[in-house]
Design a protein around this motif. Structure first.
Motif, mmCIF file in Angstrom:
data_model
loop_
_atom_site.group_PDB
_atom_site.id
_atom_site.type_symbol
_atom_site.label_atom_id
_atom_site.label_comp_id
_atom_site.label_asym_id
_atom_site.label_seq_id
_atom_site.Cartn_x
_atom_site.Cartn_y
_atom_site.Cartn_z
ATOM 1 N N ARG A 1 0.777 -1.263 -0.271
ATOM 2 C CA ARG A 1 -0.029 0.006 0.023
ATOM 3 C C ARG A 1 0.703 1.193 0.186
ATOM 4 N NH1 ARG A 1 -2.848 -1.132 4.068
ATOM 5 N NH2 ARG A 1 -1.976 0.160 5.672
ATOM 6 N N GLY A 2 1.834 1.189 0.952
ATOM 7 C CA GLY A 2 2.732 2.478 0.802
ATOM 8 C C GLY A 2 3.553 2.698 -0.549
ATOM 9 N N PHE A 3 3.766 1.511 -1.145
ATOM 10 C CA PHE A 3 4.720 1.602 -2.214
ATOM 11 C C PHE A 3 3.646 2.107 -3.405
ATOM 12 C CE2 PHE A 3 5.540 0.036 -6.407
ATOM 13 C CZ PHE A 3 6.618 0.578 -6.745
ATOM 14 N N VAL A 4 2.579 1.654 -3.752
ATOM 15 C CA VAL A 4 1.843 2.054 -4.726
ATOM 16 C C VAL A 4 1.189 3.495 -4.557
ATOM 17 C CG1 VAL A 4 1.018 -0.412 -5.217
ATOM 18 C CG2 VAL A 4 -0.288 1.074 -3.894
ATOM 19 N N GLN A 5 1.001 3.914 -3.437
ATOM 20 C CA GLN A 5 0.620 5.331 -3.103
ATOM 21 C C GLN A 5 1.840 6.108 -3.337
ATOM 22 O OE1 GLN A 5 -0.092 4.971 1.021
ATOM 23 N NE2 GLN A 5 -2.272 4.720 0.933
ATOM 24 N N GLU A 6 3.125 6.051 -3.065
ATOM 25 C CA GLU A 6 4.290 6.814 -3.407
ATOM 26 C C GLU A 6 4.475 6.851 -4.717
ATOM 27 O OE1 GLU A 6 7.166 9.456 -2.490
ATOM 28 O OE2 GLU A 6 5.456 8.707 -1.104
ATOM 29 N N ALA A 7 4.425 5.594 -5.488
ATOM 30 C CA ALA A 7 4.522 5.591 -7.024
ATOM 31 C C ALA A 7 3.581 6.606 -7.574
ATOM 32 C CB ALA A 7 4.364 4.010 -7.483
ATOM 33 N N MET A 8 2.354 6.722 -7.088
ATOM 34 C CA MET A 8 1.362 7.428 -7.674
ATOM 35 C C MET A 8 1.456 8.943 -7.241
ATOM 36 S SD MET A 8 -2.295 4.981 -7.568
ATOM 37 C CE MET A 8 -1.915 4.725 -5.877
ATOM 38 N N LEU A 9 1.881 9.122 -6.316
ATOM 39 C CA LEU A 9 2.073 10.287 -5.702
ATOM 40 C C LEU A 9 3.060 11.379 -6.315
ATOM 41 C CD1 LEU A 9 1.365 10.077 -1.903
ATOM 42 C CD2 LEU A 9 0.133 11.582 -3.418
ATOM 43 N N ASP A 10 4.230 10.463 -6.891
ATOM 44 C CA ASP A 10 5.233 11.202 -7.640
ATOM 45 C C ASP A 10 4.722 11.994 -8.735
ATOM 46 O OD1 ASP A 10 8.163 11.187 -8.369
ATOM 47 O OD2 ASP A 10 7.379 10.410 -10.236
ATOM 48 N N ALA A 11 3.673 11.409 -9.617
ATOM 49 C CA ALA A 11 3.158 12.288 -10.718
ATOM 50 C C ALA A 11 2.375 13.307 -10.133
ATOM 51 C CB ALA A 11 2.137 11.233 -11.492
ATOM 52 N N VAL A 12 1.628 13.334 -8.898
ATOM 53 C CA VAL A 12 0.814 14.429 -8.447
ATOM 54 C C VAL A 12 1.903 15.607 -8.085
ATOM 55 C CG1 VAL A 12 -0.953 15.030 -6.805
ATOM 56 C CG2 VAL A 12 -0.930 12.833 -7.923
ATOM 57 N N ARG A 13 3.053 14.942 -7.353
ATOM 58 C CA ARG A 13 3.774 16.280 -7.110
ATOM 59 C C ARG A 13 4.548 16.813 -8.137
ATOM 60 N NH1 ARG A 13 5.808 11.719 -2.803
ATOM 61 N NH2 ARG A 13 4.337 12.276 -1.102
ATOM 62 N N ARG A 14 4.879 16.383 -9.188
ATOM 63 C CA ARG A 14 5.652 16.641 -10.260
ATOM 64 C C ARG A 14 4.894 17.490 -11.272
ATOM 65 N NH1 ARG A 14 9.638 11.876 -11.739
ATOM 66 N NH2 ARG A 14 10.180 13.330 -13.476
ATOM 67 N N TYR A 15 3.766 17.152 -11.476
ATOM 68 C CA TYR A 15 2.774 17.724 -12.734
ATOM 69 C C TYR A 15 1.665 18.220 -12.178
ATOM 70 C CZ TYR A 15 5.763 14.495 -15.296
ATOM 71 O OH TYR A 15 6.797 14.005 -15.837
ATOM 72 N N PRO A 16 1.098 19.573 -12.653
ATOM 73 C CA PRO A 16 0.168 20.296 -12.146
ATOM 74 C C PRO A 16 -1.091 19.460 -12.646
ATOM 75 C CG PRO A 16 0.958 21.389 -14.181
ATOM 76 C CD PRO A 16 1.754 20.418 -13.827
ATOM 77 N N VAL A 17 -1.466 18.373 -12.523
ATOM 78 C CA VAL A 17 -2.781 17.603 -12.679
ATOM 79 C C VAL A 17 -3.985 18.328 -11.643
ATOM 80 C CG1 VAL A 17 -1.696 15.535 -13.336
ATOM 81 C CG2 VAL A 17 -2.032 15.731 -10.945
#
Length: 410
Positions: free
Chosen positions: A183-199
């Motif tokens: 759970r922690g890994f998949v959350q971090e993998a997804m959040l990388d995109a949210v932190r880096r791009y103005p989605v």
């Protein structure tokens, strides 16, 4: 009884769509669940990349051609007076951006892990915003592969580095939702995109625990033994695992530091009334019991900002009538502050294999007319982008004519 299941696209791409039932108004003053008459209605489309369903049309195209195709879909959204694109950026434990956690998606180049030479997510966000479209990054949390051979994954894939995280089921590979480290890994993998791009949003689809496969068991005994203490049964523990994923993701998205909405598009039946008196008057697959996704609780607890149930059935469909499912969801969100948008099966319109009602190009327009009677419904999302583009039966053109009198900004 034939089971009503997930999005039809998975069946169409990976199996026989005809074997699944349901497989998976706009005016500018339309109200959302908040009741704010100034809220712009949702007019969205899902843009799927798994198995090259919508884009790119095939792997291995030159970057310029992939960009041309993507721009074409964004332009179609504008022409159809839509305002939001749900862009699938993590289809199978991979990425459509240069992720430090997971490999490049094979649907770009034909080879998992191969750099396509450009940044699809960065390009998509910029070009969507240039056209006054919102872009929600669409993630699939637990699906690893649409095959069951770990050796086919690129060397260095997290699933190969951590085979203890992986469970085969139904000819596919999944991360085990019962492991906190997963759970922690998949959350971090997804959040990388949210932190880096103005989605503008983070979007989950309907896949949590896998859809049931007859005669097979999801072998999570060891995880249940290690982490299931205190739960009455395995089903309760599994639901808690998915609850934690959703609740924690909401908290982590909120901590990004800018407004980002978080939503889910589940299969539309929480529970059938025959199972639970508070369920809908339906007879189909239940997210609560079959996918361990307590979607109604997520709404009631405010763990999501919006929900898009996939109400992929026609008005009058006996096992799951659109005219019964939409009112149930309207009541479910009422007073919660969670916005309700209805997922619409544009892919069925004009397909003879989907039944007579879907041959009428006015069927989906009638959906929007019906939903207009429920102020909790804040708009509609169409599956999927290639059907928005080709509009085989003219059903979307009819919607635009009947309901979308002008463009509305998201």
């Amino acid at each position: 009884m034939r089971r009503i299941t997930r999005r039809g696209f998975a069946a169409g791409v990976l199996g026989a769509a005809s074997s699944l039932l349901g497989a998976g108004h706009g005016t500018a003053a339309a109200a959302g669940a908040t009741g704010d008459p100034g809220t712009a209605p949702m007019r969205g489309m899902w843009l799927a990349t798994v198995a090259n369903l919508d884009w790119p049309t095939k792997p291995g195209l030159p970057p310029a051609e992939q960009q041309r195709q993507l721009l074409g879909l964004l332009e179609v959204a504008v022409e159809r007076r839509l305002n939001t694109v749900f862009f699938q950026v993590r289809p199978t434990a991979d990425a459509l951006w240069p992720s430090p956690h997971e490999p490049w998606a094979q649907y770009l180049t034909g080879h998992q892990g191969k750099d396509p030479g450009w940044d699809p997510l960065g390009f998509a966000v910029a070009e969507a915003h240039r056209r006054d479209l919102q872009l929600h990054a669409w993630f699939n949390p637990y699906r690893i592969a649409n095959h069951a051979d770990p050796d086919r994954l690129v060397p260095g894939h997290p699933a190969r580095l951590h085979p203890e995280w992986v469970l085969p089921y139904g000819g596919k590979l999944y991360y085990n939702p019962g492991l906190p480290e997963v759970r922690g890994f998949v959350q971090e993998a997804m959040l990388d995109a949210v932190r880096r791009y103005p989605v503008d949003g983070v979007h989950f689809d309907d896949y949590f625990y896998p859809y049931p496969v007859a005669g097979e068991e999801f072998e999570d005994d060891a995880a249940f033994e290690a982490h299931g203490a205190g739960f009455a049964d395995r089903a309760s523990w599994r639901r808690d695992n998915v609850d934690r994923l959703v609740r924690e993701m909401k908290q982590k998205v909120a901590a990004v530091g800018r407004p980002v909405r978080f939503g889910v598009s589940p299969s539309a039946i929480w529970r059938n009334r025959g199972t639970d008196s508070s369920g809908s008057d339906t007879r189909g697959l239940q997210t609560y019991d079959d996918l361990y996704a307590d979607t109604r609780r997520w709404v009631r607890e405010g763990w999501i900002d919006y929900i898009v149930p996939q109400v992929y059935w026609n008005i009058g469909f006996e096992a799951a009538d659109y005219a019964k499912v939409v009112p149930w969801w309207s009541e479910a969100v009422s007073g919660t502050g969670v916005d309700l948008y209805i997922g619409e099966a544009l892919y069925r319109a004009g397909d003879p294999g989907q039944g007579t009602p879907w041959l009428d190009p006015a069927e989906l327009s009638r959906h929007l007319t019906f939903a207009r009677g429920y102020p909790q419904v804040g708009g509609h999302v169409f599956f999927s982008a290639r059907d928005v583009a080709r509009d085989r039966a003219g059903a979307l053109a009819r919607i635009v004519h009947d309901h979308y009198g002008g463009a509305v900004r998201p």
